[in-house]
Scaffold this motif. Structure first.
Motif, PDB file in Angstrom:
ATOM      1  N   VAL A 249       0.847  -1.190   0.000  1.00 55.70           N
ATOM      2  CA  VAL A 249       0.000   0.000   0.000  1.00 55.70           C
ATOM      3  C   VAL A 249       0.882   1.238   0.000  1.00 55.70           C
ATOM      4  O   VAL A 249       1.856   1.320   0.751  1.00 55.70           O
ATOM      5  N   ASP A 250       0.540   2.185  -0.845  1.00 54.35           N
ATOM      6  CA  ASP A 250       1.256   3.454  -0.894  1.00 54.35           C
ATOM      7  C   ASP A 250       0.241   4.595  -0.889  1.00 54.35           C
ATOM      8  O   ASP A 250      -0.677   4.605  -1.731  1.00 54.35           O
ATOM      9  N   PRO A 251       0.356   5.547   0.042  1.00 51.67           N
ATOM     10  CA  PRO A 251       1.379   5.659   1.075  1.00 51.67           C
ATOM     11  C   PRO A 251       1.144   4.670   2.207  1.00 51.67           C
ATOM     12  O   PRO A 251       0.017   4.245   2.455  1.00 51.67           O
ATOM     13  N   SER A 252       2.231   4.330   2.877  1.00 54.61           N
ATOM     14  CA  SER A 252       2.145   3.375   3.975  1.00 54.61           C
ATOM     15  C   SER A 252       2.457   4.077   5.293  1.00 54.61           C
ATOM     16  O   SER A 252       2.764   5.268   5.328  1.00 54.61           O
ATOM     17  N   ASN A 253       2.372   3.309   6.362  1.00 54.74           N
ATOM     18  CA  ASN A 253       2.748   3.777   7.712  1.00 54.74           C
ATOM     19  C   ASN A 253       1.871   4.929   8.218  1.00 54.74           C
ATOM     20  O   ASN A 253       2.335   5.784   8.969  1.00 54.74           O
ATOM     21  N   HIS A 254       0.632   5.002   7.771  1.00 50.63           N
ATOM     22  CA  HIS A 254      -0.282   5.966   8.391  1.00 50.63           C
ATOM     23  C   HIS A 254      -1.717   5.499   8.155  1.00 50.63           C
ATOM     24  O   HIS A 254      -1.989   4.636   7.310  1.00 50.63           O
ATOM     25  N   VAL A 255      -2.631   6.115   8.863  1.00 51.53           N
ATOM     26  CA  VAL A 255      -4.045   5.760   8.751  1.00 51.53           C
ATOM     27  C   VAL A 255      -4.592   6.294   7.433  1.00 51.53           C
ATOM     28  O   VAL A 255      -4.292   7.409   7.021  1.00 51.53           O
ATOM     29  N   ILE A 256      -5.383   5.468   6.746  1.00 49.88           N
ATOM     30  CA  ILE A 256      -6.021   5.905   5.500  1.00 49.88           C
ATOM     31  C   ILE A 256      -7.267   6.713   5.852  1.00 49.88           C
ATOM     32  O   ILE A 256      -8.158   6.237   6.553  1.00 49.88           O
ATOM     33  N   ARG A 257      -7.309   7.950   5.357  1.00 42.88           N
ATOM     34  CA  ARG A 257      -8.422   8.839   5.653  1.00 42.88           C
ATOM     35  C   ARG A 257      -9.190   9.160   4.365  1.00 42.88           C
ATOM     36  O   ARG A 257      -8.646   9.052   3.271  1.00 42.88           O
ATOM     37  N   GLU A 258     -10.410   9.583   4.539  1.00 42.66           N
ATOM     38  CA  GLU A 258     -11.200   9.988   3.382  1.00 42.66           C
ATOM     39  C   GLU A 258     -10.502  11.127   2.650  1.00 42.66           C
ATOM     40  O   GLU A 258      -9.981  12.054   3.262  1.00 42.66           O
ATOM     41  N   GLY A 259     -10.478  11.011   1.317  1.00 39.07           N
ATOM     42  CA  GLY A 259      -9.810  12.018   0.508  1.00 39.07           C
ATOM     43  C   GLY A 259      -8.406  11.630   0.092  1.00 39.07           C
ATOM     44  O   GLY A 259      -7.849  12.230  -0.831  1.00 39.07           O
ATOM     45  N   THR A 261      -5.371   9.526  -1.685  1.00 37.93           N
ATOM     46  CA  THR A 261      -5.190   8.711  -2.885  1.00 37.93           C
ATOM     47  C   THR A 261      -4.298   7.530  -2.510  1.00 37.93           C
ATOM     48  O   THR A 261      -3.175   7.714  -2.040  1.00 37.93           O
ATOM     49  N   VAL A 262      -4.785   6.332  -2.724  1.00 37.20           N
ATOM     50  CA  VAL A 262      -4.101   5.112  -2.297  1.00 37.20           C
ATOM     51  C   VAL A 262      -3.783   4.264  -3.526  1.00 37.20           C
ATOM     52  O   VAL A 262      -4.630   4.092  -4.413  1.00 37.20           O
ATOM     53  N   THR A 263      -2.558   3.759  -3.570  1.00 40.25           N
ATOM     54  CA  THR A 263      -2.133   2.871  -4.655  1.00 40.25           C
ATOM     55  C   THR A 263      -1.822   1.490  -4.082  1.00 40.25           C
ATOM     56  O   THR A 263      -1.014   1.360  -3.152  1.00 40.25           O
ATOM     57  N   LEU A 264      -2.469   0.474  -4.632  1.00 42.16           N
ATOM     58  CA  LEU A 264      -2.234  -0.916  -4.242  1.00 42.16           C
ATOM     59  C   LEU A 264      -1.366  -1.579  -5.306  1.00 42.16           C
ATOM     60  O   LEU A 264      -1.698  -1.546  -6.490  1.00 42.16           O
ATOM     61  N   SER A 265      -0.250  -2.159  -4.892  1.00 39.49           N
ATOM     62  CA  SER A 265       0.675  -2.822  -5.819  1.00 39.49           C
ATOM     63  C   SER A 265       0.698  -4.313  -5.536  1.00 39.49           C
ATOM     64  O   SER A 265       0.848  -4.739  -4.392  1.00 39.49           O
ATOM     65  N   CYS A 266       0.557  -5.089  -6.597  1.00 38.26           N
ATOM     66  CA  CYS A 266       0.573  -6.550  -6.480  1.00 38.26           C
ATOM     67  C   CYS A 266       1.986  -7.036  -6.801  1.00 38.26           C
ATOM     68  O   CYS A 266       2.469  -6.882  -7.920  1.00 38.26           O
ATOM     69  N   MET A 267       2.672  -7.608  -5.812  1.00 37.82           N
ATOM     70  CA  MET A 267       4.060  -8.038  -5.958  1.00 37.82           C
ATOM     71  C   MET A 267       4.108  -9.572  -5.980  1.00 37.82           C
ATOM     72  O   MET A 267       3.629 -10.226  -5.042  1.00 37.82           O
ATOM     73  N   ALA A 268       4.684 -10.125  -7.062  1.00 36.43           N
ATOM     74  CA  ALA A 268       4.747 -11.585  -7.220  1.00 36.43           C
ATOM     75  C   ALA A 268       6.201 -12.022  -7.369  1.00 36.43           C
ATOM     76  O   ALA A 268       6.964 -11.432  -8.139  1.00 36.43           O
ATOM     77  N   ALA A 290      -0.783  -4.324 -12.741  1.00 32.48           N
ATOM     78  CA  ALA A 290      -0.050  -4.671 -11.521  1.00 32.48           C
ATOM     79  C   ALA A 290      -0.388  -3.727 -10.379  1.00 32.48           C
ATOM     80  O   ALA A 290      -0.323  -4.108  -9.214  1.00 32.48           O
ATOM     81  N   GLN A 291      -0.769  -2.483 -10.711  1.00 34.81           N
ATOM     82  CA  GLN A 291      -1.137  -1.504  -9.695  1.00 34.81           C
ATOM     83  C   GLN A 291      -2.588  -1.084  -9.868  1.00 34.81           C
ATOM     84  O   GLN A 291      -3.095  -1.015 -10.990  1.00 34.81           O
ATOM     85  N   HIS A 292      -3.224  -0.820  -8.729  1.00 34.73           N
ATOM     86  CA  HIS A 292      -4.603  -0.325  -8.756  1.00 34.73           C
ATOM     87  C   HIS A 292      -4.667   0.899  -7.851  1.00 34.73           C
ATOM     88  O   HIS A 292      -4.292   0.842  -6.675  1.00 34.73           O
ATOM     89  N   THR A 293      -5.131   2.021  -8.395  1.00 35.70           N
ATOM     90  CA  THR A 293      -5.156   3.293  -7.660  1.00 35.70           C
ATOM     91  C   THR A 293      -6.577   3.627  -7.228  1.00 35.70           C
ATOM     92  O   THR A 293      -7.528   3.512  -8.022  1.00 35.70           O
ATOM     93  N   LEU A 294      -6.705   4.067  -5.975  1.00 35.65           N
ATOM     94  CA  LEU A 294      -7.983   4.517  -5.423  1.00 35.65           C
ATOM     95  C   LEU A 294      -7.868   6.017  -5.189  1.00 35.65           C
ATOM     96  O   LEU A 294      -7.314   6.461  -4.174  1.00 35.65           O
ATOM     97  N   PRO A 295      -8.383   6.852  -6.103  1.00 34.05           N
ATOM     98  CA  PRO A 295      -8.282   8.308  -5.912  1.00 34.05           C
ATOM     99  C   PRO A 295      -9.377   8.803  -4.972  1.00 34.05           C
ATOM    100  O   PRO A 295     -10.541   8.380  -5.047  1.00 34.05           O
ATOM    101  N   ALA A 296      -9.004   9.702  -4.054  1.00 29.41           N
ATOM    102  CA  ALA A 296      -9.958  10.332  -3.127  1.00 29.41           C
ATOM    103  C   ALA A 296     -10.877   9.292  -2.479  1.00 29.41           C
ATOM    104  O   ALA A 296     -12.084   9.258  -2.715  1.00 29.41           O
TER     105      ALA A 296
END
Length: 420
Positions: A249-259, A261-268, A290-296
């Protein structure tokens, strides 16, 4: 790989053996020298002589079954032979213009004067370094766990026969008949009599051999010692099936809040990169990269995200991650990370997930049945006890009325009076 040294030794032994057996001349061999294939050779005549009043003859014997053959003669003057390959100079030195394999053998310098003969025999060995060995890769890629033909090492036009050795990352690969096998083929050119060595390496590769450097080295006898030549190293590309899949998950090391933008990367962990990716959320397909982005992101983006990958052999594995999103107005502390769960499991070649824990499922079913039975017994007991408790006072009241004489007589009298 052991064939080449044996042939080399046998060849050298045979050369000196036939030299030593040539019509008893071994006792008169004054020296042994080396000559380079294709180069000029000058052989001084070691027999004492003067420049005139004598005959100097040079003779050559190349095998034990041949007779001495006169190759040059001089009577105090320069006298080349008809072929032009050999020439006797005025000082009695024999000139060989270009050494060939056929010139390897015994050279006799014979001096005749006043009916007396003196001679000296020189043993000449010819050496020809082979061309730089060439490593030819058999296939562009290899599969881990399979016994494969890695490639061929070819050393052309050498004399005598050399020996080829294989290396992986600088370490010698020894023929053991199992994971490492070497097959040697030696060819002789009938015109030049030079040898070409072809060595084929068979090796069982593993995942750890990814980007390993293979090369070969030819060791050949040369004059009084030996010399080597090495091929260019070749990197090996090893294919191996999927071993692990994870979601980052990017960004990592913090709580995901509304608004956010989160990027999920699939590592194989596989080579080559997966042939296909499939992203799903709560069973609904989202994307194929390979990556899926969740904007806002919003609370609606919460849920279980699954990434499934397919490798070159259509094996599949998946990773699952649950995402939790903190609302803007919610100031309560959540977990430090927005990710609250993660797990991976594999699937067969048809993409059907394999059960993760059969024992846990069985225990869960047993515990559920025991709880159902327990609550059933408690419910039945409570209902039965309550019904029995309500029924007992009524029975007691009827019994007391039946046993009271006053109540009975009154009832009879009232009935009689009404009849009158």
């Amino acid at each position: 790989m052991a064939v080449a040294p044996t042939l080399t030794c046998s060849l050298l032994i045979s050369i000196y053996a036939h030299v030593a057996s040539l019509q008893g001349d071994s006792a008169h061999i004054s020296r042994t020298i080396s000559a380079i294939y294709g180069e000029e050779l000058r052989l001084p005549c070691p027999v004492p002589h003067q420049k005139n009043a004598q005959i100097i003859r040079w003779l050559l014997k190349t095998s034990s079954v041949e007779e001495w053959k006169q190759i040059a003669v001089a009577k105090g003057v320069r006298a080349p032979t008809e072929e032009g390959q050999f020439e006797t100079l005025q000082n009695g030195t024999l000139l060989v213009r270009s050494m060939t394999i056929e010139d390897e053998g015994l050279f006799k310098c014979q001096v005749m004067k006043n009916g007396l003969e003196g001679f000296s025999v020189t043993s000449v060995s010819v050496f020809k370094p082979p061309a730089k060995p060439e490593f030819i890769e058999s296939y562009p890629t290899f599969t881990a766990g399979t016994h494969s033909e890695i490639g061929k090492c070819i050393a052309k036009d050498g004399y005598p026969v050399g020996n080829i050795t294989w290396y992986k990352n600088g370490k010698v690969l020894l023929h053991n008949g199992n994971e490492t096998r070497v097959k040697v083929h030696i060819m002789k050119n009938q015109n030049t009599r030079l040898y070409t060595i072809e060595s084929t390496l068979y090796y069982t590769l593993s995942k750890n051999d990814m980007d390993a450097k293979f090369f070969c080295e030819v060791v050949y006898p040369f004059q009084e010692g030996s010399d080597t030549q090495t091929s260019k190293p070749m990197k090996i590309d090893v294919y191996y099936p999927i071993e692990h899949v994870r979601i980052e998950v990017d960004p990592s090391n913090h709580v995901i809040r509304e608004g956010d933008t989160v990027t999920l990367s699939c590592m194989a962990d596989t080579n080559p990169s997966p042939a296909e990716y499939i992203w799903e959320k709560d069973g609904k397909q989202l994307g194929v990269l390979a990556q899926h982005t969740l904007p806002a992101v919003t609370k609606r983006d919460e849920g279980e995200y699954r990434c499934t990958v397919f490798d070159f052999d259509f094996n599949t594995k998946s990773a699952v991650m649950a995402i939790q999103v903190k609302a803007k107005e919610d100031n309560n502390e959540l977990d430090r990370f927005g990710v609250i769960a993660e797990e991976s499991h594999s699937a067969d070649h048809h993409g059907k997930p394999k059960p993760l824990n059969k024992a846990g499922m069985v225990i869960g079913i047993i515990v559920t049945l025991m709880l159902v039975a327990f609550f059933t017994i408690i419910t039945y007991y409570m209902c039965y006890y309550r019904k029995k408790t309500e029924k007992k006072p009524l029975e007691d009241l009827e019994e007391r009325n039946a046993m009271d004489p006053g109540n009975v007589s009154l009832t009879v009298e009232q009935v009689v009076t009404e009849e009158q």
